[in-house]
Scaffold this motif. Structure first.
Motif, PDB file in Angstrom:
ATOM      1  N   PRO A 190      16.213-115.670 -37.281  1.00 11.33           N
ATOM      2  CA  PRO A 190      16.722-117.077 -37.231  1.00 11.33           C
ATOM      3  C   PRO A 190      15.566-117.905 -37.194  1.00 11.33           C
ATOM      4  O   PRO A 190      14.580-118.029 -37.033  1.00 11.33           O
ATOM      5  CB  PRO A 190      17.433-116.872 -35.678  1.00 11.33           C
ATOM      6  CG  PRO A 190      16.591-116.002 -35.209  1.00 11.33           C
ATOM      7  CD  PRO A 190      16.234-114.968 -36.145  1.00 11.33           C
ATOM      8  N   ARG A 191      16.016-119.625 -37.716  1.00 10.17           N
ATOM      9  CA  ARG A 191      15.034-120.289 -37.612  1.00 10.17           C
ATOM     10  C   ARG A 191      15.720-121.625 -37.039  1.00 10.17           C
ATOM     11  O   ARG A 191      17.061-121.620 -37.701  1.00 10.17           O
ATOM     12  CB  ARG A 191      14.550-120.598 -39.004  1.00 10.17           C
ATOM     13  CG  ARG A 191      13.623-121.875 -39.251  1.00 10.17           C
ATOM     14  CD  ARG A 191      12.892-121.689 -40.446  1.00 10.17           C
ATOM     15  NE  ARG A 191      11.856-122.824 -40.792  1.00 10.17           N
ATOM     16  CZ  ARG A 191      12.194-123.913 -41.720  1.00 10.17           C
ATOM     17  NH1 ARG A 191      13.247-123.723 -42.414  1.00 10.17           N
ATOM     18  NH2 ARG A 191      11.404-124.876 -42.078  1.00 10.17           N
ATOM     19  N   ILE A 192      15.472-122.363 -36.484  1.00 11.71           N
ATOM     20  CA  ILE A 192      16.070-123.585 -35.471  1.00 11.71           C
ATOM     21  C   ILE A 192      15.398-124.808 -35.951  1.00 11.71           C
ATOM     22  O   ILE A 192      14.144-124.882 -35.566  1.00 11.71           O
ATOM     23  CB  ILE A 192      16.248-123.260 -34.072  1.00 11.71           C
ATOM     24  CG1 ILE A 192      17.044-121.975 -33.942  1.00 11.71           C
ATOM     25  CG2 ILE A 192      16.840-124.190 -33.321  1.00 11.71           C
ATOM     26  CD1 ILE A 192      17.382-121.501 -32.338  1.00 11.71           C
ATOM     27  N   LEU A 193      16.152-125.721 -36.574  1.00  9.79           N
ATOM     28  CA  LEU A 193      15.558-127.062 -36.762  1.00  9.79           C
ATOM     29  C   LEU A 193      16.133-128.130 -35.995  1.00  9.79           C
ATOM     30  O   LEU A 193      17.311-128.028 -35.972  1.00  9.79           O
ATOM     31  CB  LEU A 193      15.877-127.267 -38.403  1.00  9.79           C
ATOM     32  CG  LEU A 193      15.201-126.275 -39.485  1.00  9.79           C
ATOM     33  CD1 LEU A 193      15.484-126.522 -40.802  1.00  9.79           C
ATOM     34  CD2 LEU A 193      13.635-126.004 -39.040  1.00  9.79           C
ATOM     35  N   ILE A 194      15.459-128.911 -35.463  1.00 11.09           N
ATOM     36  CA  ILE A 194      15.727-130.010 -34.552  1.00 11.09           C
ATOM     37  C   ILE A 194      15.407-131.344 -35.164  1.00 11.09           C
ATOM     38  O   ILE A 194      14.471-131.691 -35.673  1.00 11.09           O
ATOM     39  CB  ILE A 194      14.933-129.660 -33.426  1.00 11.09           C
ATOM     40  CG1 ILE A 194      14.934-128.640 -32.809  1.00 11.09           C
ATOM     41  CG2 ILE A 194      15.487-131.019 -32.447  1.00 11.09           C
ATOM     42  CD1 ILE A 194      16.350-128.172 -32.185  1.00 11.09           C
ATOM     43  N   TYR A 195      16.471-132.461 -35.152  1.00 12.77           N
ATOM     44  CA  TYR A 195      16.324-133.667 -35.550  1.00 12.77           C
ATOM     45  C   TYR A 195      16.592-134.536 -34.339  1.00 12.77           C
ATOM     46  O   TYR A 195      17.640-134.517 -33.712  1.00 12.77           O
ATOM     47  CB  TYR A 195      17.285-134.095 -36.575  1.00 12.77           C
ATOM     48  CG  TYR A 195      17.403-133.186 -38.009  1.00 12.77           C
ATOM     49  CD1 TYR A 195      16.686-133.555 -39.046  1.00 12.77           C
ATOM     50  CD2 TYR A 195      17.650-131.749 -37.758  1.00 12.77           C
ATOM     51  CE1 TYR A 195      16.606-132.907 -40.097  1.00 12.77           C
ATOM     52  CE2 TYR A 195      17.632-130.996 -39.033  1.00 12.77           C
ATOM     53  CZ  TYR A 195      17.059-131.553 -40.385  1.00 12.77           C
ATOM     54  OH  TYR A 195      17.144-130.892 -41.420  1.00 12.77           O
ATOM     55  N   PRO A 196      15.583-135.308 -33.912  1.00 14.14           N
ATOM     56  CA  PRO A 196      15.942-136.118 -32.696  1.00 14.14           C
ATOM     57  C   PRO A 196      17.085-137.229 -33.177  1.00 14.14           C
ATOM     58  O   PRO A 196      17.167-137.550 -34.115  1.00 14.14           O
ATOM     59  CB  PRO A 196      14.507-137.008 -32.532  1.00 14.14           C
ATOM     60  CG  PRO A 196      13.613-136.055 -33.188  1.00 14.14           C
ATOM     61  CD  PRO A 196      14.287-135.246 -34.103  1.00 14.14           C
ATOM     62  N   ALA A 197      17.876-137.534 -32.239  1.00 14.37           N
ATOM     63  CA  ALA A 197      19.082-138.311 -32.439  1.00 14.37           C
ATOM     64  C   ALA A 197      19.315-139.222 -31.036  1.00 14.37           C
ATOM     65  O   ALA A 197      18.737-139.105 -30.016  1.00 14.37           O
ATOM     66  CB  ALA A 197      20.276-137.530 -32.638  1.00 14.37           C
ATOM     67  N   LEU A 198      19.942-140.454 -31.587  1.00 13.14           N
ATOM     68  CA  LEU A 198      20.400-141.263 -30.282  1.00 13.14           C
ATOM     69  C   LEU A 198      21.892-141.641 -30.441  1.00 13.14           C
ATOM     70  O   LEU A 198      22.421-141.491 -31.621  1.00 13.14           O
ATOM     71  CB  LEU A 198      19.755-142.520 -30.568  1.00 13.14           C
ATOM     72  CG  LEU A 198      19.613-143.617 -29.463  1.00 13.14           C
ATOM     73  CD1 LEU A 198      18.952-142.885 -28.273  1.00 13.14           C
ATOM     74  CD2 LEU A 198      19.250-144.915 -29.596  1.00 13.14           C
ATOM     75  N   PHE A 199      22.431-141.206 -29.248  1.00  8.32           N
ATOM     76  CA  PHE A 199      24.173-141.419 -29.321  1.00  8.32           C
ATOM     77  C   PHE A 199      24.455-142.519 -28.673  1.00  8.32           C
ATOM     78  O   PHE A 199      24.352-142.919 -27.448  1.00  8.32           O
ATOM     79  CB  PHE A 199      24.962-140.172 -28.865  1.00  8.32           C
ATOM     80  CG  PHE A 199      24.560-138.705 -29.186  1.00  8.32           C
ATOM     81  CD1 PHE A 199      24.853-138.489 -30.503  1.00  8.32           C
ATOM     82  CD2 PHE A 199      23.903-137.943 -28.804  1.00  8.32           C
ATOM     83  CE1 PHE A 199      24.430-137.346 -31.065  1.00  8.32           C
ATOM     84  CE2 PHE A 199      23.249-136.907 -29.171  1.00  8.32           C
ATOM     85  CZ  PHE A 199      23.684-136.588 -30.475  1.00  8.32           C
ATOM     86  N   VAL A 200      24.735-143.760 -29.433  1.00  9.39           N
ATOM     87  CA  VAL A 200      25.147-144.838 -28.764  1.00  9.39           C
ATOM     88  C   VAL A 200      26.876-145.206 -29.130  1.00  9.39           C
ATOM     89  O   VAL A 200      27.603-145.062 -29.814  1.00  9.39           O
ATOM     90  CB  VAL A 200      24.724-146.066 -29.953  1.00  9.39           C
ATOM     91  CG1 VAL A 200      25.106-147.614 -29.318  1.00  9.39           C
ATOM     92  CG2 VAL A 200      23.314-146.041 -30.194  1.00  9.39           C
ATOM     93  N   VAL A 201      27.300-145.221 -27.702  1.00  9.01           N
ATOM     94  CA  VAL A 201      28.693-145.508 -27.367  1.00  9.01           C
ATOM     95  C   VAL A 201      29.172-146.718 -27.245  1.00  9.01           C
ATOM     96  O   VAL A 201      28.578-147.750 -26.498  1.00  9.01           O
ATOM     97  CB  VAL A 201      29.129-144.803 -26.116  1.00  9.01           C
ATOM     98  CG1 VAL A 201      30.583-144.647 -25.880  1.00  9.01           C
ATOM     99  CG2 VAL A 201      28.427-143.197 -26.124  1.00  9.01           C
ATOM    100  N   ARG A 202      29.863-147.137 -28.037  1.00  9.78           N
ATOM    101  CA  ARG A 202      30.803-148.291 -28.214  1.00  9.78           C
ATOM    102  C   ARG A 202      31.637-148.543 -27.029  1.00  9.78           C
ATOM    103  O   ARG A 202      32.113-147.489 -26.661  1.00  9.78           O
ATOM    104  CB  ARG A 202      31.342-148.621 -29.440  1.00  9.78           C
ATOM    105  CG  ARG A 202      31.575-150.206 -30.061  1.00  9.78           C
ATOM    106  CD  ARG A 202      31.675-150.313 -31.291  1.00  9.78           C
ATOM    107  NE  ARG A 202      33.031-149.751 -31.932  1.00  9.78           N
ATOM    108  CZ  ARG A 202      33.457-149.750 -33.039  1.00  9.78           C
ATOM    109  NH1 ARG A 202      32.753-150.365 -33.923  1.00  9.78           N
ATOM    110  NH2 ARG A 202      34.439-149.110 -33.240  1.00  9.78           N
ATOM    111  N   LYS A 203      32.113-149.761 -26.615  1.00  8.37           N
ATOM    112  CA  LYS A 203      32.941-149.920 -25.534  1.00  8.37           C
ATOM    113  C   LYS A 203      34.370-149.427 -26.022  1.00  8.37           C
ATOM    114  O   LYS A 203      35.162-149.206 -24.975  1.00  8.37           O
ATOM    115  CB  LYS A 203      33.112-151.488 -25.398  1.00  8.37           C
ATOM    116  CG  LYS A 203      31.952-152.083 -24.733  1.00  8.37           C
ATOM    117  CD  LYS A 203      31.901-153.309 -24.497  1.00  8.37           C
ATOM    118  CE  LYS A 203      30.716-154.026 -23.579  1.00  8.37           C
ATOM    119  NZ  LYS A 203      30.908-155.504 -23.280  1.00  8.37           N
ATOM    120  N   ASP A 204      34.781-149.122 -26.995  1.00  4.50           N
ATOM    121  CA  ASP A 204      35.995-148.391 -27.511  1.00  4.50           C
ATOM    122  C   ASP A 204      35.900-146.804 -27.493  1.00  4.50           C
ATOM    123  O   ASP A 204      36.764-146.170 -27.953  1.00  4.50           O
ATOM    124  CB  ASP A 204      36.528-148.871 -28.853  1.00  4.50           C
ATOM    125  CG  ASP A 204      35.777-148.698 -29.903  1.00  4.50           C
ATOM    126  OD1 ASP A 204      34.517-148.217 -29.860  1.00  4.50           O
ATOM    127  OD2 ASP A 204      35.944-148.981 -31.187  1.00  4.50           O
TER     128      ASP A 204
END
Length: 467
Positions: free
Chosen positions: A267-281
């Motif tokens: 196995p090889r695990i690749l990581i991509y930093p992310a930001l989850f922006v939640v809108r009011k809906d």
């Protein structure tokens, strides 16, 4: 497509569907092994296959594997019930559209005793108010079957609201011969029914009312599915700082099998930093800046010891840079929220998770909140002997230590490494509760961000490493 193009495409498709329905109904030998009955109409299953499935497809909903429609969706209340169709938001699974299918020959809206109400919508509003006031079925303004239909939808809307916290935007009851749409089901069934919020169509009207049906039921009218991911510079296309309800750090994780097929895959695990922006809906926007992954792995420190710190520091640095870039694009500051406030991804039914499965296998979105990784640099419990198979004694997992990374079972951290767990009791108890099990089935729970999300305080205290 533009809204005008989508609407025109739906109208043409609906015309074709109605013609196909007419041909099918006129065909006398729909059931070649049954006695000929030219007056027979399709039952509910046939209605769904012949009409409802096709209609939903033309309305922008995707059924089947990887689709955005839950079929026979389980709803837990006092008893377990199943909703015929629930259209949901991609990734989050927020319910958007409830559709109950009825057999083709089920009666149209009919008043009990021939009462006069001016319109079918007025009649339905009176019948729903009758239910809301707790009055008996046999006194309903509508016949018994329609009282049942309305009570059924009312129960679904109430359970979605009270148990799951969802305000359902749209609900419909559909037969091939008629269609009833509730444009404000929460208001209609749980507060005060208004005839203006109820639309009734019969099959001869479907073609002429295509525009109205489109505006009520098309997926594009109920939600906006942003691409996954979006770049920071695209944020302004979807929201402003004032539209933001929450911001959470996270990761996109990709698991891959490396090496020749002639040998054991690793196995090889690749990581991509992310930001989850939640809108009011409650729409979640996944923001990732760049397509260069960070490979998960240990590095040697100055003393020659394996450490995850360099990997975690790279993730942290890129996560911080991502936040700054998003703030610059939105011209405002973003406050990172605690993981407990994250609305959740939807993987199955209506239950929520901190891990979201993507359409392709071995790819996930992982919410981490104020943290930047689901792994800790060191386990919370120091000097735990159960990282090593030989020291687990009779409680050792499997028949021997796992000394090399494997894809079956999924083991990334191996025997004696501080992020590895070799204890069979822990493995047995993790089944069905470990959030990262699909990524690595042997990660030490004490080295995982989600410890408190997977185990109660009593369960944590009973873990072998806690004694």
């Amino acid at each position: 497509m533009t809204g005008l193009t989508l609407r025109n495409t739906f109208k043409l498709a609906l015309d074709d569907l109605l013609e196909a329905v007419e041909r099918e109904i006129a065909r006398p030998l729909r059931e070649p092994f049954a006695e000929l009955d030219p007056t027979r109409r399709p039952h509910e299953h046939d209605t769904r296959l012949l009409f409802v499935d096709e209609l939903l497809g033309h309305l922008g909903w995707k059924l089947g594997v990887g689709g955005n429609v839950l079929e026979e969706a389980r709803l837990q209340a006092k008893t377990t019930r199943f909703m015929d169709y629930v259209g949901v938001v991609n990734i989050t699974g927020k319910p958007l559209l409830l559709v109950e299918a009825k057999a083709w020959d089920k009666p149209a809206i009919t008043p009990r005793g021939g009462g006069e109400y001016g319109s079918e919508a007025n009649l339905l509003a009176a019948a729903i108010q009758h239910i809301y006031e707790g009055k008996a079925k046999d006194m309903s303004p509508v016949i018994g079957e329609w009282d049942d239909y309305l009570r059924q939808v009312c129960g679904y809307v109430r359970t979605l609201k009270e148990r799951y916290g969802h305000d359902l935007p749209r609900a419909a009851i559909i037969s091939g011969e008629w269609m009833v749409v509730f444009s404000k089901p929460v208001e209609t069934f749980l507060k005060a029914a208004r005839s203006d919020d109820i639309s009734v169509f019969t099959r001869p009207q479907f073609k002429d009312k295509a525009k109205e049906i489109f505006q009520l039921l098309h997926r594009s009218a109920l939600t906006e599915d942003p691409p996954i991911p979006i770049r920071p510079a695209q944020l302004r296309q979807y929201l402003s700082v004032g539209d933001v309800a929450g911001v959470f750090q996270g990761l996109h994780v990709h698991f891959e099998r490396t090496g020749s097929s002639l040998f054991v895959r690793r196995p090889r695990i690749l990581i991509y930093p992310a930001l989850f922006v939640v809108r009011k809906d409650e729409i979640i926007f996944t923001v990732i800046d760049g397509d260069t992954p960070i490979e998960l792995d240990y590095r040697k420190d100055d003393d020659g010891n394996e450490t995850l710190v360099p990997h975690l520091e790279r993730i942290q640095a890129q996560s911080g840079a991502l936040i700054e870039t998003c703030e610059s694009e939105l011209s405002g500051s973003l406050s990172i929220d605690d993981l407990s406030a994250f609305p959740g991804f939807c993987n199955e039914g209506l239950e929520k998770s901190l891990i979201g499965e993507l359409e392709l296998a071995d790819e996930w979105l992982v919410a981490t909140g104020r943290a930047t990784h689901f792994l800790l640099a060191e386990p919370r419990t120091s000097e735990c002997q159960f990282h090593t198979w030989a020291k687990c004694g009779t409680r050792a997992a499997m028949q021997s230590a796992i000394s090399a990374r494997t894809t079956a079972p999924r083991v990334f951290f191996v025997d004696s490494q501080r992020h590895h767990c070799a204890h069979q009791v822990v493995q047995d108890r993790r089944e069905g509760r470990c959030l990262i099990h699909p990524i690595d089935s042997r990660t030490c729970c004490q080295a995982c961000l989600f410890l408190d999300h997977c185990w109660t305080d009593e369960e944590k205290a009973a873990l072998p490493c806690s004694r």
